[in-house]
Design a protein around this motif. Structure first.
Motif, PDB file in Angstrom:
ATOM      1  N   TRP A 106       0.416  -1.035   0.018  1.00  0.00           N
ATOM      2  CA  TRP A 106       0.051   0.255   0.115  1.00  0.00           C
ATOM      3  C   TRP A 106       0.790   1.353  -0.632  1.00  0.00           C
ATOM      4  O   TRP A 106       1.956   0.943   0.330  1.00  0.00           O
ATOM      5  CB  TRP A 106      -0.864   0.131   1.652  1.00  0.00           C
ATOM      6  CG  TRP A 106      -0.232   0.429   2.955  1.00  0.00           C
ATOM      7  CD1 TRP A 106      -0.184  -1.509   3.096  1.00  0.00           C
ATOM      8  CD2 TRP A 106      -0.162   0.878   3.851  1.00  0.00           C
ATOM      9  NE1 TRP A 106       0.238  -0.607   4.875  1.00  0.00           N
ATOM     10  CE2 TRP A 106       0.557   1.053   4.773  1.00  0.00           C
ATOM     11  CE3 TRP A 106      -0.144   2.479   3.365  1.00  0.00           C
ATOM     12  CZ2 TRP A 106       1.500   1.157   5.779  1.00  0.00           C
ATOM     13  CZ3 TRP A 106      -0.080   3.495   4.458  1.00  0.00           C
ATOM     14  CH2 TRP A 106       0.302   2.994   5.439  1.00  0.00           C
ATOM     15  N   ARG A 107       0.309   2.143  -0.343  1.00  0.00           N
ATOM     16  CA  ARG A 107       1.127   3.426  -0.417  1.00  0.00           C
ATOM     17  C   ARG A 107      -0.435   4.659   0.167  1.00  0.00           C
ATOM     18  O   ARG A 107       0.141   5.918   0.428  1.00  0.00           O
ATOM     19  CB  ARG A 107       1.149   4.153  -2.157  1.00  0.00           C
ATOM     20  CG  ARG A 107       2.405   2.863  -3.120  1.00  0.00           C
ATOM     21  CD  ARG A 107       2.209   3.232  -4.346  1.00  0.00           C
ATOM     22  NE  ARG A 107       3.827   2.258  -4.340  1.00  0.00           N
ATOM     23  CZ  ARG A 107       3.418   1.362  -4.910  1.00  0.00           C
ATOM     24  NH1 ARG A 107       2.230   0.288  -5.057  1.00  0.00           N
ATOM     25  NH2 ARG A 107       4.459   0.566  -5.705  1.00  0.00           N
ATOM     26  N   THR A 108      -0.627   4.636  -0.164  1.00  0.00           N
ATOM     27  CA  THR A 108      -2.456   5.750   0.592  1.00  0.00           C
ATOM     28  C   THR A 108      -2.186   5.338   2.228  1.00  0.00           C
ATOM     29  O   THR A 108      -2.646   4.471   2.437  1.00  0.00           O
ATOM     30  CB  THR A 108      -3.180   5.564  -0.596  1.00  0.00           C
ATOM     31  OG1 THR A 108      -2.887   5.983  -2.028  1.00  0.00           O
ATOM     32  CG2 THR A 108      -4.335   6.945  -0.381  1.00  0.00           C
ATOM     33  N   PRO A 236     -10.178  -1.244   0.030  1.00  0.00           N
ATOM     34  CA  PRO A 236      -9.184  -0.917  -0.237  1.00  0.00           C
ATOM     35  C   PRO A 236      -7.854  -0.997   0.501  1.00  0.00           C
ATOM     36  O   PRO A 236      -7.826  -0.625   1.712  1.00  0.00           O
ATOM     37  CB  PRO A 236      -8.719   0.516  -1.415  1.00  0.00           C
ATOM     38  CG  PRO A 236     -10.365   1.251  -1.241  1.00  0.00           C
ATOM     39  CD  PRO A 236     -10.818   0.017  -0.348  1.00  0.00           C
ATOM     40  N   THR A 237      -6.599  -1.448  -0.167  1.00  0.00           N
ATOM     41  CA  THR A 237      -5.589  -1.731   1.392  1.00  0.00           C
ATOM     42  C   THR A 237      -5.085  -0.228   1.283  1.00  0.00           C
ATOM     43  O   THR A 237      -3.919   0.121   0.413  1.00  0.00           O
ATOM     44  CB  THR A 237      -4.091  -2.469   0.932  1.00  0.00           C
ATOM     45  OG1 THR A 237      -5.461  -3.867   0.537  1.00  0.00           O
ATOM     46  CG2 THR A 237      -2.855  -3.214   2.020  1.00  0.00           C
ATOM     47  N   HIS A 256      -6.239  -1.331   9.033  1.00  0.00           N
ATOM     48  CA  HIS A 256      -5.121  -1.409   8.082  1.00  0.00           C
ATOM     49  C   HIS A 256      -5.898  -2.947   7.530  1.00  0.00           C
ATOM     50  O   HIS A 256      -6.480  -3.793   8.507  1.00  0.00           O
ATOM     51  CB  HIS A 256      -3.826  -1.747   8.531  1.00  0.00           C
ATOM     52  CG  HIS A 256      -3.433  -0.609   8.458  1.00  0.00           C
ATOM     53  ND1 HIS A 256      -2.728  -0.213   7.826  1.00  0.00           N
ATOM     54  CD2 HIS A 256      -2.185   0.583   9.382  1.00  0.00           C
ATOM     55  CE1 HIS A 256      -1.877   0.884   7.987  1.00  0.00           C
ATOM     56  NE2 HIS A 256      -1.618   0.832   8.821  1.00  0.00           N
ATOM     57  N   GLN A 257      -5.748  -3.561   6.449  1.00  0.00           N
ATOM     58  CA  GLN A 257      -6.324  -4.083   6.316  1.00  0.00           C
ATOM     59  C   GLN A 257      -5.094  -5.269   5.664  1.00  0.00           C
ATOM     60  O   GLN A 257      -3.762  -4.984   5.885  1.00  0.00           O
ATOM     61  CB  GLN A 257      -6.630  -4.316   4.144  1.00  0.00           C
ATOM     62  CG  GLN A 257      -7.110  -5.800   4.166  1.00  0.00           C
ATOM     63  CD  GLN A 257      -7.627  -6.159   1.762  1.00  0.00           C
ATOM     64  OE1 GLN A 257      -7.543  -4.875   2.013  1.00  0.00           O
ATOM     65  NE2 GLN A 257      -8.301  -6.719   2.135  1.00  0.00           N
ATOM     66  N   ASN A 261      -8.174 -12.225   4.702  1.00  0.00           N
ATOM     67  CA  ASN A 261      -9.409 -10.995   5.718  1.00  0.00           C
ATOM     68  C   ASN A 261      -9.354 -10.838   6.804  1.00  0.00           C
ATOM     69  O   ASN A 261     -10.729 -10.406   7.304  1.00  0.00           O
ATOM     70  CB  ASN A 261     -11.015 -11.549   4.647  1.00  0.00           C
ATOM     71  CG  ASN A 261     -10.999 -11.819   3.534  1.00  0.00           C
ATOM     72  OD1 ASN A 261     -11.085 -10.394   3.091  1.00  0.00           O
ATOM     73  ND2 ASN A 261     -11.625 -12.811   3.026  1.00  0.00           N
ATOM     74  N   ILE A 262      -7.958 -10.257   7.549  1.00  0.00           N
ATOM     75  CA  ILE A 262      -8.083 -10.208   8.666  1.00  0.00           C
ATOM     76  C   ILE A 262      -8.025  -8.264   8.184  1.00  0.00           C
ATOM     77  O   ILE A 262      -6.617  -7.782   7.790  1.00  0.00           O
ATOM     78  CB  ILE A 262      -7.121 -10.604   9.828  1.00  0.00           C
ATOM     79  CG1 ILE A 262      -6.812 -12.115   9.152  1.00  0.00           C
ATOM     80  CG2 ILE A 262      -6.763 -10.174  11.078  1.00  0.00           C
ATOM     81  CD1 ILE A 262      -8.114 -12.904  10.049  1.00  0.00           C
ATOM     82  N   TRP A 263      -8.685  -7.820   9.397  1.00  0.00           N
ATOM     83  CA  TRP A 263      -8.161  -6.901   9.586  1.00  0.00           C
ATOM     84  C   TRP A 263      -7.488  -5.905  11.054  1.00  0.00           C
ATOM     85  O   TRP A 263      -8.695  -6.425  11.924  1.00  0.00           O
ATOM     86  CB  TRP A 263      -9.700  -6.177   9.227  1.00  0.00           C
ATOM     87  CG  TRP A 263     -10.171  -5.969   7.415  1.00  0.00           C
ATOM     88  CD1 TRP A 263     -10.652  -7.099   7.251  1.00  0.00           C
ATOM     89  CD2 TRP A 263      -9.870  -5.295   6.640  1.00  0.00           C
ATOM     90  NE1 TRP A 263     -10.842  -6.867   5.469  1.00  0.00           N
ATOM     91  CE2 TRP A 263     -10.222  -5.622   5.372  1.00  0.00           C
ATOM     92  CE3 TRP A 263      -9.858  -3.677   6.553  1.00  0.00           C
ATOM     93  CZ2 TRP A 263     -10.399  -4.548   3.992  1.00  0.00           C
ATOM     94  CZ3 TRP A 263     -10.031  -3.324   5.009  1.00  0.00           C
ATOM     95  CH2 TRP A 263     -10.030  -3.132   4.581  1.00  0.00           C
TER      96      TRP A 263
END
Length: 578
Positions: A106-108, A236-237, A256-257, A261-263
């Motif tokens: 991820w970047r964002t 989105p991640t 955070h993802q 499917n663990i958040w």
């Protein structure tokens, strides 16, 4: 810093597709009450930093024993964000492929004030390096993949790394030539001798406490709960943060993802909230469902996986070397989670320490080299701490004054870009050892990584080849641009010394496949490094630049290597000769 206050977790054998392996304790062959083998290095703590240190030592040909109190990898996400710099380190340990294959890049990041989006940030990314700026990966996968790398290493050199599970150090005696340890497990008690001990045993370090050492720095009163949930979301991640959300006013929530499917949800406990009550099943269900309803995902079926609490702080030992004992990771320092500097700093510790300790163990450098480990990593701590503390003071205001400032920033951020930038969490990035005693006087360059800075990765014209691929050898890399004569002279002069040195020749055109030279036909490497024909960079085994010149002599390069190994006139007899 993650000071664990409470952790409630059921006995977990599986999380999604991840299955926990349980390891049995063991007793080594004994000579009386002692381990029959005297070990060069014992590492206390088999978490990510301890395992990375063992792999780093093995990369340089040094065996080690890892003592781990648990019988399996950790439970819960814990340290779950891995930086590009850490991936570069892990690549040298033969572990990055697994991390990248499973982790979520991820970047964002997005930040919201109540219901309004007030900031969208992107982490710096020039698109040149081979790794994303950040990946998300649960710590149990991190430890699992490091253990797989250890298995691969041991298959090549049996017994290179001996991980002893379900075992604890319960006593130690420190001498001038080594450390004497008492180790206990379910099978019995034995003693073990080690020339060096590396303490990677976490925030509640037994080794640190046994020596009567304390962390210094800043602790914060704000407490956060962590809740890992399994949730089939297609969001989105990216990093999302909600400040003072209407559905949980007075708090800050991060989400955070992670794979499978663990958040990961972190939320700030408000004044008056009971920490123990916050982690009860009823409280967890109430909070999570209310949060998911608010962000439009309350219709999805979810289940809790793991919960914990932490209090943030930025603290460090005043020295990471105490005679024959060295500290790394959370045993040495503690960082707030904001900016994900905790584990990533620990990987940098392991990377910095391993090559230096290996040279000392092998008799290639004096023990004074290890003072530079402490000096460099403490300097890095304070650089990281400055950004981390700013982020923490914004995320978890320590006083009403900070709280008022944050409210003002957040209320104006939607309309003022310059104010919105104050919300940026300042994600971790590679640190330059600007004042390192291991760096040598160098020639002036217009651009390029200066002495102390990490080498900048560049994509080379050859298919799927990067500069970082040349830095995989457990050695100093001498990067020579264009001039074959200088390369030959350096090769002849340096390889006879016994230093671990790799000469890498960079050609401006398209060299033949069997020439042993690298192509820089597009001049990208020269431009990134400010090099011209005859320029030379000396890069340490941990990928940091030690020196650079435009037209060096072999004596000058050799002197720089000696300086990078803390070798002076009185210690030159310690040089390797084989």
């Amino acid at each position: 810093m993650e000071i664990r206050l409470i952790m409630t977790v059921s006995s977990i054998d599986r999380i999604g597709p991840f299955e926990y392996r349980r390891f049995l304790p063991s007793i080594p062959p004994l000579d009386g009450a002692y381990d029959a083998t005297s070990h060069d290095v014992v590492i206390v703590g088999g978490g990510p930093v301890g395992l990375a240190t063992a792999l780093g030592l093995a990369r340089h040909g040094v065996r080690s024993v890892v003592i781990e109190a648990d019988d399996t990898v950790c439970e819960g996400s814990r340290a779950a964000c891995i930086s590009r710099r850490s991936l570069e380190i892990l690549e040298r340990l033969d572990a990055a492929h697994d991390f990248v294959s499973k982790g979520l890049p991820w970047r964002t990041g997005r930040s919201f004030y109540r219901n309004e989006e007030v900031l969208v940030f992107s982490m710096p990314d020039d698109g040149v390096g081979k790794f994303a700026p950040m990946i998300n990966l649960q710590q149990y996968y991190i430890e699992h993949y490091l253990l797989q790398a250890i298995e691969r290493r041991n298959s090549l050199t049996p017994g290179m790394i001996d991980v002893r599970w379900a075992s604890s150090v319960t006593d130690m005696k420190v001498g001038e030539t080594g450390v004497d340890l008492e180790i206990r497990n379910a099978l019995g008690i034995y003693r073990c001798r080690a020339g060096w001990l590396v303490a990677c045993d976490g925030g509640q370090s037994f080794v640190r406490n046994a020596l009567g050492l304390s962390l210094i720095g800043t602790g914060y009163e704000g407490r956060y709960a962590i809740i890992d949930i399994e949730l089939p979301s297609d969001a989105p991640t990216e990093r999302r943060a909600w400040f003072d959300p209407p559905w949980w006013p007075g708090s800050t929530i991060l989400m955070h993802q992670q794979p499978d499917n663990i958040w990961r949800i972190d939320y700030q406990l408000r004044p008056g909230d009971d920490p123990e009550a916050a982690l009860t099943p009823t409280a967890v269900e109430t909070f999570v469902q209310r949060h998911l309803d608010a962000i439009g995902e309350g219709h999805l079926r979810w289940r809790p996986v793991w919960t914990s609490l932490y209090r943030a702080g930025a603290m460090t030992l005043d020295s990471y070397r105490h005679g024959r004992i060295l500290f790394a990771g959370n045993a040495a320092h503690a960082m707030p989670i904001f900016g994900v500097r905790g584990l990533n700093s620990g990987f940098d510790d392991a990377d910095n320490l391993a090559w230096k300790l290996a040279l000392v163990v092998r008799g290639c450098a004096p023990a004074d080299l290890l003072e530079s480990y402490s000096d460099e990593r403490i300097a890095a701590f304070w650089i990281n701490a400055e950004s981390a503390m700013r982020s923490t003071e914004f995320m978890s205001p320590p006083s009403r004054g900070f709280d008022l400032m944050r409210e003002a920033c957040l209320s104006l951020a939607g309309d003022h870009v310059s104010i919105a930038s104050l919300i940026n969490p300042r994600q971790t990035r590679a640190v330059t050892y600007q004042d390192s005693t291991l760096s040598s006087d160098s020639d002036p360059f217009d651009v390029g990584p200066a002495p102390g800075a990490p080498a900048k990765d560049v994509k080379l014209p050859q298919e799927n080849l990067y500069l970082s691929d040349l830095l995989m050898a457990p050695a100093f890399t001498v990067l020579v641009f264009g001039d074959d004569r200088i390369g030959r002279d350096l090769n002849d002069a340096l390889l006879k010394t016994g230093f671990p040195v790799h000469i890498a020749m960079v050609a401006s055109g398209h060299p033949s496949r069997d020439s042993g030279r690298l192509s820089d036909s597009g001049q990208l490497l020269r431009e990134a490094y400010g090099a011209r024909n005859g320029s030379v960079y000396l890069i340490r085994p941990d990928g940091h630049v030690a020196a650079r010149w435009h037209d060096p002599t072999p004596d000058r390069v050799r002197g720089a290597i000696e300086r990078a190994c803390a070798i002076n006139e009185g210690s030159k007899e310690t040089l390797c000769r084989n």
